[in-house]
Structure formats: structure tokens, C-alpha cells
Design a protein around this motif. Structure first.
Motif, PDB file in Angstrom:
ATOM      1  N   GLN A  55     -53.865  47.534 -68.402  1.00 40.47           N
ATOM      2  CA  GLN A  55     -52.663  47.635 -67.591  1.00 40.47           C
ATOM      3  C   GLN A  55     -52.558  48.991 -66.915  1.00 40.47           C
ATOM      4  O   GLN A  55     -52.730  50.025 -67.548  1.00 40.47           O
ATOM      5  N   TYR A  56     -52.301  48.985 -65.599  1.00 39.70           N
ATOM      6  CA  TYR A  56     -52.091  50.203 -64.820  1.00 39.70           C
ATOM      7  C   TYR A  56     -53.196  51.230 -65.087  1.00 39.70           C
ATOM      8  O   TYR A  56     -52.934  52.406 -65.342  1.00 39.70           O
ATOM      9  N   THR A  57     -54.431  50.773 -65.015  1.00 39.51           N
ATOM     10  CA  THR A  57     -55.579  51.632 -65.279  1.00 39.51           C
ATOM     11  C   THR A  57     -56.427  51.781 -64.019  1.00 39.51           C
ATOM     12  O   THR A  57     -56.702  50.805 -63.325  1.00 39.51           O
ATOM     13  N   ILE A  58     -56.806  53.014 -63.742  1.00 37.33           N
ATOM     14  CA  ILE A  58     -57.761  53.296 -62.671  1.00 37.33           C
ATOM     15  C   ILE A  58     -59.102  53.575 -63.332  1.00 37.33           C
ATOM     16  O   ILE A  58     -59.194  54.451 -64.201  1.00 37.33           O
ATOM     17  N   SER A  59     -60.111  52.851 -62.941  1.00 38.96           N
ATOM     18  CA  SER A  59     -61.424  53.043 -63.551  1.00 38.96           C
ATOM     19  C   SER A  59     -62.500  52.915 -62.489  1.00 38.96           C
ATOM     20  O   SER A  59     -62.259  52.411 -61.384  1.00 38.96           O
ATOM     21  N   GLY A  60     -63.693  53.375 -62.819  1.00 39.06           N
ATOM     22  CA  GLY A  60     -64.784  53.280 -61.865  1.00 39.06           C
ATOM     23  C   GLY A  60     -65.999  54.033 -62.338  1.00 39.06           C
ATOM     24  O   GLY A  60     -66.107  54.409 -63.507  1.00 39.06           O
ATOM     25  N   THR A  61     -66.922  54.243 -61.409  1.00 37.66           N
ATOM     26  CA  THR A  61     -68.164  54.939 -61.716  1.00 37.66           C
ATOM     27  C   THR A  61     -68.356  56.118 -60.775  1.00 37.66           C
ATOM     28  O   THR A  61     -67.779  56.173 -59.687  1.00 37.66           O
ATOM     29  N   VAL A  62     -69.193  57.054 -61.211  1.00 35.32           N
ATOM     30  CA  VAL A  62     -69.590  58.198 -60.387  1.00 35.32           C
ATOM     31  C   VAL A  62     -71.113  58.204 -60.347  1.00 35.32           C
ATOM     32  O   VAL A  62     -71.755  58.246 -61.397  1.00 35.32           O
ATOM     33  N   LYS A  63     -71.684  58.165 -59.138  1.00 43.21           N
ATOM     34  CA  LYS A  63     -73.140  58.122 -58.992  1.00 43.21           C
ATOM     35  C   LYS A  63     -73.602  59.119 -57.933  1.00 43.21           C
ATOM     36  O   LYS A  63     -72.819  59.554 -57.082  1.00 43.21           O
ATOM     37  N   ASP A  64     -74.884  59.460 -57.999  1.00 46.31           N
ATOM     38  CA  ASP A  64     -75.445  60.287 -56.939  1.00 46.31           C
ATOM     39  C   ASP A  64     -75.943  59.394 -55.810  1.00 46.31           C
ATOM     40  O   ASP A  64     -75.804  58.164 -55.860  1.00 46.31           O
ATOM     41  N   ALA A  65     -76.554  60.004 -54.793  1.00 45.33           N
ATOM     42  CA  ALA A  65     -76.976  59.237 -53.618  1.00 45.33           C
ATOM     43  C   ALA A  65     -78.052  58.211 -53.947  1.00 45.33           C
ATOM     44  O   ALA A  65     -78.199  57.212 -53.238  1.00 45.33           O
ATOM     45  N   ALA A  66     -78.798  58.451 -55.037  1.00 41.67           N
ATOM     46  CA  ALA A  66     -79.853  57.522 -55.441  1.00 41.67           C
ATOM     47  C   ALA A  66     -79.351  56.435 -56.375  1.00 41.67           C
ATOM     48  O   ALA A  66     -80.123  55.584 -56.814  1.00 41.67           O
ATOM     49  N   GLY A  67     -78.059  56.452 -56.695  1.00 46.84           N
ATOM     50  CA  GLY A  67     -77.482  55.437 -57.579  1.00 46.84           C
ATOM     51  C   GLY A  67     -77.542  55.778 -59.044  1.00 46.84           C
ATOM     52  O   GLY A  67     -77.202  54.943 -59.894  1.00 46.84           O
ATOM     53  N   ASN A  68     -77.937  57.015 -59.372  1.00 41.23           N
ATOM     54  CA  ASN A  68     -77.978  57.435 -60.774  1.00 41.23           C
ATOM     55  C   ASN A  68     -76.595  57.877 -61.238  1.00 41.23           C
ATOM     56  O   ASN A  68     -75.833  58.459 -60.462  1.00 41.23           O
ATOM     57  N   PRO A  69     -76.250  57.632 -62.508  1.00 42.42           N
ATOM     58  CA  PRO A  69     -74.929  58.034 -62.998  1.00 42.42           C
ATOM     59  C   PRO A  69     -74.759  59.540 -63.025  1.00 42.42           C
ATOM     60  O   PRO A  69     -75.711  60.275 -63.307  1.00 42.42           O
ATOM     61  N   VAL A  70     -73.569  59.995 -62.722  1.00 42.32           N
ATOM     62  CA  VAL A  70     -73.233  61.417 -62.757  1.00 42.32           C
ATOM     63  C   VAL A  70     -72.290  61.653 -63.926  1.00 42.32           C
ATOM     64  O   VAL A  70     -71.176  61.122 -63.951  1.00 42.32           O
ATOM     65  N   GLN A  71     -72.738  62.429 -64.882  1.00 44.06           N
ATOM     66  CA  GLN A  71     -71.933  62.719 -66.074  1.00 44.06           C
ATOM     67  C   GLN A  71     -71.093  63.978 -65.853  1.00 44.06           C
ATOM     68  O   GLN A  71     -71.462  64.870 -65.090  1.00 44.06           O
ATOM     69  N   ASN A  72     -69.958  64.032 -66.529  1.00 42.01           N
ATOM     70  CA  ASN A  72     -69.068  65.198 -66.534  1.00 42.01           C
ATOM     71  C   ASN A  72     -68.477  65.514 -65.156  1.00 42.01           C
ATOM     72  O   ASN A  72     -68.155  66.672 -64.872  1.00 42.01           O
ATOM     73  N   ALA A  73     -68.358  64.502 -64.312  1.00 42.22           N
ATOM     74  CA  ALA A  73     -67.586  64.697 -63.088  1.00 42.22           C
ATOM     75  C   ALA A  73     -66.106  64.760 -63.465  1.00 42.22           C
ATOM     76  O   ALA A  73     -65.655  64.067 -64.382  1.00 42.22           O
ATOM     77  N   ARG A  74     -65.355  65.584 -62.761  1.00 49.49           N
ATOM     78  CA  ARG A  74     -63.932  65.769 -63.056  1.00 49.49           C
ATOM     79  C   ARG A  74     -63.119  64.898 -62.096  1.00 49.49           C
ATOM     80  O   ARG A  74     -63.207  65.051 -60.879  1.00 49.49           O
ATOM     81  N   ILE A  75     -62.335  63.985 -62.642  1.00 52.75           N
ATOM     82  CA  ILE A  75     -61.516  63.065 -61.844  1.00 52.75           C
ATOM     83  C   ILE A  75     -60.056  63.510 -61.930  1.00 52.75           C
ATOM     84  O   ILE A  75     -59.565  63.834 -63.016  1.00 52.75           O
ATOM     85  N   ARG A  76     -59.380  63.500 -60.791  1.00 51.41           N
ATOM     86  CA  ARG A  76     -57.956  63.847 -60.780  1.00 51.41           C
ATOM     87  C   ARG A  76     -57.190  62.804 -59.967  1.00 51.41           C
ATOM     88  O   ARG A  76     -57.528  62.531 -58.810  1.00 51.41           O
ATOM     89  N   VAL A  77     -56.161  62.228 -60.581  1.00 51.60           N
ATOM     90  CA  VAL A  77     -55.243  61.303 -59.916  1.00 51.60           C
ATOM     91  C   VAL A  77     -53.912  62.026 -59.768  1.00 51.60           C
ATOM     92  O   VAL A  77     -53.394  62.577 -60.748  1.00 51.60           O
TER      93      VAL A  77
END
Length: 277
Positions: free
Chosen positions: A32-54
Motif C-alpha cells: 500500500q502506498y509504496t514507491i518501488s523500482g530498480t536502479v541500473k547502469d546504461a548496460a542494464g547492470n544493477p546499481v547498488q547503494n544509489a540514494r533515492i529521495r521522494v
């Protein structure tokens, strides 16, 4: 005794059903009322420890934060109010400097304000090396509004006259051997050539915008009336010229902004000189 046992059984059953029903009703859904998603680089690899701000700029400084995990996923539970905007940054090190790089999104409309439905919403991020930042104003003079960096060239030096109007200048940016772009992807062989024409009047500054951040060797040439000459370059100094210059985009000061995370081109200009005779 038998009647007492039956009563106790029905009483216990009713209590169990009541508790079970209460748990289903009162416990909020994790979606409920959740924002979720993924963070990737240009090659489609996952990016860890990206900082998300809403954040909700109209909601009395309402904001939420999260960090992407080892597979590049994040999730943030928010309240039901609308008007949210979402941003992401990645802290990285390049040429012994620490950068707070603004990350991009999949679609231009993802940068707009949005509401979160009870079922949740998905917002994915991509580490972009070039392109417009849709929610920022583009300024070629300051290098703002682009994911890539900007280089400033000045038609001035201490030895010869400025190049006349109509001169076409070609700038070649060659990544140094074994260098990488700021996101860690290989830059070898990815040579850029950008051109601009000299104009009349004051303000003899020219800007190359939206260049992917890497370490480059810069060379220049000038063409006028069919005559082509190499141009010498002064790295931040019109009194010291060489046939080429090395350059990388320095980090923007501070903990991060809504811009690219790369410093303004005005902090380190390059001066041009051409000997026609």
C-alpha cells in the motif's frame, strides 16, 4: 459436562475466527502506498547503494529516503497524499574525487509530480552519461540541464590574433588509454568530434555541452577559406599553449544537487590559438 465442553469449544472457535478476521483487516498491506523500482547502469547492470529521495515540495518538507540494494532494487512506503517527485543519486569516485551523480529515469514523464495509488507505483532509474535532465533548465554557458559535462573554449591567447569570424573549429576528444566513463563502462575508442563556428563581436566563448564524463586528450583544428591549421590550446591559461591538453570533468561541490554532479565549465576554460602563416 458434555454441554460445558461444547460451549467452551464454540467460544474458543468464535474467538479464533474473530482474531483471524481482525488480523486480516487491521494489518496494512506491504504494497500500500509504496514507491518501488530498480536502479541500473546504461548496460542494464544493477546499481547498488544509489540514494533515492521522494519529496513533496508543497507538503511542509515531507520527504522519504531509501537506498538501492545489491540487485539494484529499492522500496519506499509513503503517505497517501499526492504531489510527489522522486530523485536518485549515486556516489562514486573518479580521479580521486568524490562525485554525487544525478541519475536519470526511463521516461520524461517520470520526472513529473505524481500521486501514489494504494496498490503502489513503480519508478525506475538509469545511470545516464548524456542527455537532457528534463526537470532542469538547460544553460549552455553554465553546463546545467545535461547529464553530460560541458567544456568552455575561448577565442583568445597572448600570442596571435583571435581567429576571424567564419572560422570553423573542430575539437577532438580522445579518451585516454584504458580510461573508463564515470559509470565504470569502457571508454576506449569512443572518440568525439564537436565543431563550432567563430562569430563576430564580443563574448568569444564557445561551449561543448553534454559530453560523457571521462578523461580525454583534447586536440583542435581550424579551417578558414579552405586552409586548415592545427590549433594550440591553453589549459586554463592564455599564456601557456600546447598542441593538446588533458581534461576530465571535476566534481560539483557539495553533497549533491539536482544537476549532473559535474562542475561548471567556467571554472577551467581552454584558450585557442592558430598560426595561419
Amino acid at each position: 459436562m458434555k454441554q460445558l465442553t461444547i460451549c467452551i469449544f464454540f467460544l474458543w472457535s468464535a474467538l479464533f475466527i474473530s482474531c483471524k478476521k481482525g488480523n486480516n483487516t487491521d494489518k496494512p498491506s506491504t504494497k500500500q502506498y509504496t514507491i518501488s523500482g530498480t536502479v541500473k547502469d546504461a548496460a542494464g547492470n544493477p546499481v547498488q547503494n544509489a540514494r533515492i529521495r521522494v519529496e513533496n515540495p508543497n507538503g511542509n518538507n515531507i520527504h522519504y529516503t531509501a537506498t538501492s540494494n545489491e540487485v539494484g532494487k529499492y522500496s519506499i512506503a509513503v503517505s497517501a497524499i499526492g504531489g510527489y517527485k522522486i530523485y536518485a543519486w549515486k556516489e562514486t569516485t573518479f580521479e580521486n574525487q568524490t562525485y554525487q551523480i544525478r541519475l536519470g529515469m526511463e521516461k520524461d514523464t517520470d520526472y513529473d509530480a505524481f500521486s501514489v495509488p494504494p496498490s503502489g507505483v513503480t519508478k525506475n532509474f538509469v545511470w545516464k552519461l548524456t542527455g537532457r535532465i528534463p526537470d532542469r533548465v538547460a544553460s549552455k554557458e553554465n553546463g546545467t540541464g545535461y547529464f553530460g559535462g560541458t567544456i568552455k573554449f575561448i577565442n583568445y591567447n597572448s600570442f596571435v590574433e583571435q581567429m576571424p569570424a567564419g572560422t570553423e573549429v573542430a575539437i577532438t576528444l580522445t579518451p585516454l588509454a584504458n580510461t573508463k566513463f564515470i559509470d565504470g563502462t569502457p571508454a576506449n575508442g569512443k572518440i568525439l568530434v564537436r565543431k563550432f563556428a567563430i562569430i563576430n563581436g564580443v563574448g568569444q566563448a564557445y561551449y561543448l555541452n553534454d559530453i560523457p564524463a571521462a578523461k580525454y586528450r583534447i586536440t583542435a583544428s581550424a579551417s578558414l577559406n579552405g586552409v586548415v591549421r592545427y590549433a594550440d590550446i591553453g589549459s586554463g591559461n592564455p599564456n601557456e599553449l600546447t598542441i593538446s591538453a588533458e581534461h576530465y570533468f571535476k566534481a560539483e561541490a557539495g553533497a549533491g544537487s539536482y544537476e549532473s554532479g559535474l562542475a561548471s565549465p567556467n571554472e577551467y576554460p581552454f584558450y585557442l590559438a592558430v598560426w595561419w602563416d
